[in-house]
Design an enzyme around this catalytic site. Structure first.
Site, mmCIF file in Angstrom:
data_model
loop_
_atom_site.group_PDB
_atom_site.id
_atom_site.type_symbol
_atom_site.label_atom_id
_atom_site.label_comp_id
_atom_site.label_asym_id
_atom_site.label_seq_id
_atom_site.Cartn_x
_atom_site.Cartn_y
_atom_site.Cartn_z
ATOM 1 N N CYS A 129 7.611 -4.613 2.427
ATOM 2 C CA CYS A 129 8.242 -3.302 2.583
ATOM 3 C C CYS A 129 9.626 -3.293 1.935
ATOM 4 O O CYS A 129 10.206 -4.348 1.693
ATOM 5 C CB CYS A 129 8.322 -2.941 4.069
ATOM 6 S SG CYS A 129 9.091 -4.210 5.071
ATOM 7 N N GLY A 243 -9.676 -5.958 -0.539
ATOM 8 C CA GLY A 243 -10.990 -5.480 -0.984
ATOM 9 C C GLY A 243 -12.190 -6.148 -0.369
ATOM 10 O O GLY A 243 -13.304 -5.988 -0.861
#
Ligand SMILES: Cc1cc2nc3c(=O)[nH]c(=O)nc-3n(C[C@H](O)[C@H](O)[C@H](O)COP(=O)(O)O)c2cc1C
Length: 314
Positions: A129, A243
């Protein structure tokens, strides 16, 4: 073969199997759909110290083989985590990992100390972040910043620390080495990839925040490559994340060097997907006569240069 040993130990946290949710894609409501005790660990959405609204909408956009999100770390704050979420998750025997997010190193420490309570097995520090002490770049874009923040938090925290890295860097191995040198007990590889999508009718970005993080199957080959590179350079366990939609994907990550995996976007496609993945991994182990899943970690058979620095990058 009778019993498959699915157990893994990640930075001192014992898990009954290597499968856990990725932060931000899982919450208490999942308990209404399946028994959370089947999971290797429970991982919360990143929590900030104080409540946070998150970004303006639209916050998600579907892409080919994935999605873009810019939720913006919407959070109820650490008090809500202490009063509601931690007691809720304590009814399950899977270890609880709290993901924490902060804009400054001091805020990370305050959060880490506040949330180092019984029932919390480890903290996952979301250093992907923005870091307000470095112009909004994320800590994990840079090895020196990564070392600084992990070292700072580690020195003041007693429970295991997992550092969640960003793929938005050309120095993923150096960043992982820095995290390990600073005392991280494991690295999570990785968070989402910075991306964008435009609605050509309105000419507007599809995401209110303009850019967002790409996740899902489209990023898997890239993150898998990063896990392989990191595995060659660090000794601490790697949690592969990017994924994963099947047991085969999870096993691929383990063969590349991950000791455990996190499932994110796929939870939105198939809310019981993680249960299927755990079962599928067990079946793979039986089919291949693998007695312990730990045996497949880093087991990819490489023909050619073993030293990744010698591998052509095109
Ligand atoms: C809607 C959404 C919210 C997310 N929120 C967080 C978060 O709060 N903290 C974090 O570290 N990662 C967050 N992520 C990133 C995921 O944990 C994961 O790293 C990423 O999506 C890649 O895995 P996947 O391709 O399996 O989704 C979020 C991802 C999505 C799709």
């Amino acid at each position: 073969m009778s019993e498959i040993d699915m157990e893994v130990s990640i930075g001192g946290v014992l898990m009954k199997n290597p499968v856990m949710p990725a932060s931000g894609t899982f919450a208490e409501e999942a308990a209404q759909i399946f028994d959370l005790n089947v999971l290797g660990a429970l991982v919360t959405k990143s929590v900030t110290r104080y409540p946070r609204m998150g970004n303006i909408g639209p916050r998600i956009a579907e892409t080919t083989a994935g999605m873009i999100n810019a939720v913006g770390i919407q959070s109820k704050g650490s008090q809500s985590m202490l009063n509601t979420s931690i007691p809720f998750y304590q009814q399950y025997n899977s270890p609880l990992i709290i993901s924490i997010s902060a804009d400054t190193a001091d805020e990370f420490i305050d959060l880490a100390q506040e949330l180092s309570v019984p029932g919390v097995a480890a903290l996952e520090i979301n250093i992907s972040c923005p870091n307000l002490e470095d112009d909004g770049r994320s800590y994990a874009m840079d090895p020196a910043q990564t070392f600084r923040v992990v070292d700072y938090i580690k020195k003041k925290t007693k429970i295991p620390l997992f550092a969640k890295l960003t793929p938005n860097t050309n120095a993923i191995t150096e960043v992982a080495i820095a995290a390990e040198a600073a005392g991280a007990d494991a690295v999570v590889v990785a968070n989402t990839m910075l991306s964008m999508a435009i609605d050509v009718e309105s000419r507007k970005p599809k995401i209110g925040n303009i850019m967002g993080g790409l996740s899902g199957p489209c990023i898997k080959p890239i993150i898998l490559r990063m896990v392989y590179q990191v595995y060659k350079k660090v000794g601490i366990p790697i949690i592969g994340c990017g994924g994963i939609c099947s047991a085969e994907d999870a096993i691929e990550y383990m063969m590349a060097g991950a000791s455990a995996v996190q499932v994110g976007t796929y939870n939105f496609v198939n809310p019981i997907g993680m249960v299927d993945i755990i079962q599928g991994m067990k079946e793979h182990a039986i089919r291949h006569k693998i007695s312990s899943l730990n045996d497949i970690v880093g087991s990819v058979c490489v023909i050619g240069p073993e030293d990744i620095d010698e591998v052509a990058t095109y």
